[in-house]
Design a protein around this motif. Structure first.
Motif, mmCIF file in Angstrom:
data_model
loop_
_atom_site.group_PDB
_atom_site.id
_atom_site.type_symbol
_atom_site.label_atom_id
_atom_site.label_comp_id
_atom_site.label_asym_id
_atom_site.label_seq_id
_atom_site.Cartn_x
_atom_site.Cartn_y
_atom_site.Cartn_z
ATOM 1 N N ALA A 121 -52.412 -76.991 -19.626
ATOM 2 C CA ALA A 121 -51.072 -77.366 -20.082
ATOM 3 C C ALA A 121 -50.902 -78.877 -20.277
ATOM 4 N N PRO A 122 -51.481 -79.727 -19.420
ATOM 5 C CA PRO A 122 -51.330 -81.172 -19.644
ATOM 6 C C PRO A 122 -51.923 -81.673 -20.954
ATOM 7 N N GLN A 123 -52.856 -80.908 -21.563
ATOM 8 C CA GLN A 123 -53.457 -81.387 -22.813
ATOM 9 C C GLN A 123 -52.405 -81.603 -23.897
ATOM 10 N N GLU A 124 -51.458 -80.684 -24.004
ATOM 11 C CA GLU A 124 -50.407 -80.823 -25.013
ATOM 12 C C GLU A 124 -49.515 -82.027 -24.713
ATOM 13 N N TRP A 125 -49.206 -82.232 -23.445
ATOM 14 C CA TRP A 125 -48.371 -83.378 -23.068
ATOM 15 C C TRP A 125 -49.077 -84.680 -23.397
ATOM 16 N N LEU A 126 -50.354 -84.777 -23.075
ATOM 17 C CA LEU A 126 -51.115 -85.990 -23.360
ATOM 18 C C LEU A 126 -51.117 -86.291 -24.855
ATOM 19 N N LEU A 127 -51.321 -85.256 -25.656
ATOM 20 C CA LEU A 127 -51.329 -85.431 -27.108
ATOM 21 C C LEU A 127 -49.954 -85.855 -27.609
ATOM 22 N N ARG A 128 -48.928 -85.197 -27.102
ATOM 23 C CA ARG A 128 -47.561 -85.501 -27.536
ATOM 24 C C ARG A 128 -47.154 -86.919 -27.179
ATOM 25 N N GLU A 129 -47.584 -87.387 -26.024
ATOM 26 C CA GLU A 129 -47.206 -88.723 -25.555
ATOM 27 C C GLU A 129 -48.187 -89.799 -25.995
ATOM 28 N N THR A 178 -43.795 -90.024 -8.644
ATOM 29 C CA THR A 178 -42.617 -89.743 -9.452
ATOM 30 C C THR A 178 -43.005 -88.905 -10.659
ATOM 31 N N VAL A 179 -42.074 -88.100 -11.132
ATOM 32 C CA VAL A 179 -42.284 -87.241 -12.298
ATOM 33 C C VAL A 179 -41.938 -88.025 -13.557
ATOM 34 N N ILE A 180 -42.863 -88.026 -14.534
ATOM 35 C CA ILE A 180 -42.610 -88.746 -15.791
ATOM 36 C C ILE A 180 -42.569 -87.802 -16.999
ATOM 37 N N GLY A 181 -42.735 -86.511 -16.773
ATOM 38 C CA GLY A 181 -42.670 -85.562 -17.879
ATOM 39 C C GLY A 181 -42.989 -84.158 -17.392
ATOM 40 N N ARG A 182 -42.907 -83.212 -18.309
ATOM 41 C CA ARG A 182 -43.243 -81.827 -17.996
ATOM 42 C C ARG A 182 -43.930 -81.194 -19.201
ATOM 43 N N THR A 183 -44.722 -80.202 -18.936
ATOM 44 C CA THR A 183 -45.480 -79.545 -19.992
ATOM 45 C C THR A 183 -44.704 -78.362 -20.576
ATOM 46 N N THR A 184 -45.218 -77.836 -21.653
ATOM 47 C CA THR A 184 -44.688 -76.603 -22.228
ATOM 48 C C THR A 184 -44.888 -75.453 -21.243
ATOM 49 N N ASP A 228 -42.475 -58.244 -16.569
ATOM 50 C CA ASP A 228 -43.518 -57.632 -17.388
ATOM 51 C C ASP A 228 -43.567 -58.348 -18.733
ATOM 52 N N LEU A 229 -44.526 -59.252 -18.890
ATOM 53 C CA LEU A 229 -44.690 -59.967 -20.155
ATOM 54 C C LEU A 229 -45.691 -59.244 -21.047
ATOM 55 N N PRO A 230 -45.493 -59.283 -22.363
ATOM 56 C CA PRO A 230 -46.502 -58.699 -23.255
ATOM 57 C C PRO A 230 -47.783 -59.510 -23.211
ATOM 58 N N GLU A 231 -48.888 -58.867 -23.504
ATOM 59 C CA GLU A 231 -50.174 -59.573 -23.481
ATOM 60 C C GLU A 231 -50.180 -60.731 -24.467
ATOM 61 N N SER A 232 -49.439 -60.601 -25.560
ATOM 62 C CA SER A 232 -49.407 -61.659 -26.569
ATOM 63 C C SER A 232 -48.820 -62.955 -26.025
ATOM 64 N N ALA A 233 -48.050 -62.880 -24.920
ATOM 65 C CA ALA A 233 -47.481 -64.099 -24.341
ATOM 66 C C ALA A 233 -48.558 -65.046 -23.836
ATOM 67 N N TYR A 234 -49.752 -64.503 -23.580
ATOM 68 C CA TYR A 234 -50.850 -65.301 -23.047
ATOM 69 C C TYR A 234 -51.714 -65.921 -24.151
ATOM 70 N N ASP A 235 -51.418 -65.581 -25.392
ATOM 71 C CA ASP A 235 -52.281 -66.035 -26.483
ATOM 72 C C ASP A 235 -52.091 -67.522 -26.755
ATOM 73 N N ARG A 236 -53.073 -68.318 -26.354
ATOM 74 C CA ARG A 236 -53.107 -69.741 -26.652
ATOM 75 C C ARG A 236 -54.561 -70.172 -26.593
ATOM 76 N N PRO A 237 -54.934 -71.185 -27.343
ATOM 77 C CA PRO A 237 -56.343 -71.602 -27.367
ATOM 78 C C PRO A 237 -56.817 -72.058 -25.999
ATOM 79 N N LEU A 238 -58.104 -71.875 -25.757
ATOM 80 C CA LEU A 238 -58.695 -72.389 -24.534
ATOM 81 C C LEU A 238 -58.855 -73.903 -24.646
ATOM 82 N N PRO A 239 -58.671 -74.631 -23.567
ATOM 83 C CA PRO A 239 -58.805 -76.087 -23.622
ATOM 84 C C PRO A 239 -60.268 -76.500 -23.640
#
Length: 267
Positions: A121-129, A178-184, A228-239
């Motif tokens: 999850a931090p990968q997206e934050w690093l890219l965004r920031e 201290t907290v400076i951000g949060r991930t998706t 109960d989440l659908p399996e599709s909720a887990y679909d995201r690329p591997l880091p």
């Protein structure tokens, strides 16, 4: 047969986890499912996931996506009622030392390369920031990452928000950060069982146990419900692996991924 709920288990909440398991165990047995008397704490947190005798376990969504999809049954997702986070999801908080500016190429402390909250999850934050990592320190746990920041051995870490709440209560080193951000948000800790089984009886036993759990134990755990989440909720690329991003050093303690050596010339 074994059962394990290791992902948020600490000495301070052990009694609450044991009380929850006793209720789940009795609910499983009432539904004709054999269940061990007590939780297994003898194994590393990831050692139970592939066991053919796993009655009930907990897994992070990254190792499920990378290694266990199709090999185990998803029962339900734990919902901790995190603010501004969809049910059954969690996020990471990005933390650094209070009162200090983040260096241009910070050293990132991660609990494990196979952790969604600490690495994926931090990968997206690093890219965004626009933050480029100078080095990765693999610590073995979120608590160890927090201590690495407090001691000046790292500059930045992504900490599971549920764990962060516990560390703020029980880990003195967290007070200096201290907290400076949060991930998706991504799917939270997922209850699983070995092989291919009907998830409904186990899901019902967990929900029933939560309803019956004494208020003090429920407050200690913070667990609100199961979703109960659908399996599709887990679909995201591997880091990418950490060594593909920056020089990587293993600090101490076990990690799920193969040991990563510091590259020659790394800081």
């Amino acid at each position: 047969m074994i059962a394990a709920l290791p992902m948020y288990d600490r000495p301070e909440n052990r009694a609450a986890h044991d009380a929850l398991w006793a209720l789940i165990r009795d609910g499983l047995r009432a539904r004709g499912i054999c269940a061990p008397e007590a939780l297994d704490r003898s194994l590393p947190h990831d050692a139970g996931w592939g066991r053919p005798d796993l009655v009930l376990g907990q897994i992070c969504n990254l190792p499920w996506r990378a290694q266990f999809r199709g090999r185990v049954t998803r029962i339900a997702v734990a919902d901790y009622g995190l603010p501004d986070t969809p049910p059954g999801h969690y996020h990471s908080v990005m933390v650094t030392r209070a009162g200090e500016a983040l260096p241009p190429r910070p050293r990132l402390a991660i609990n494990d390369p196979m952790s969604c909250s600490g690495w994926d999850a931090p990968q997206e934050w690093l890219l965004r920031e626009g933050v480029q990592i100078g080095a990765v320190l693999v610590t073995g746990s979120h608590a160890a990452s927090v201590r690495a920041l407090a001691e000046g051995r790292a500059d930045l870490a992504g900490i599971d928000a549920v764990t962060w709440g516990m560390l703020r209560r029980w880990e003195p080193a967290a007070a200096s950060l201290t907290v400076i951000g949060r991930t998706t948000a991504t799917p939270g800790m997922t209850f699983i069982a070995a092989g291919q089984v009907d998830p409904l009886p186990r899901r019902a036993a967990i929900a029933e146990a939560l309803d019956a759990l004494p208020a003090d134990h429920r407050a200690t755990l913070g667990l609100q419900a199961v979703v109960d989440l659908p399996e599709s909720a887990y679909d995201r690329p591997l880091p990418p692996p950490p060594e593909a991003v920056a020089a990587t050093v293993v600090a101490r303690g076990p990690v799920s991924a193969p040991v990563l050596r510091q590259r020659k010339g790394a800081p």
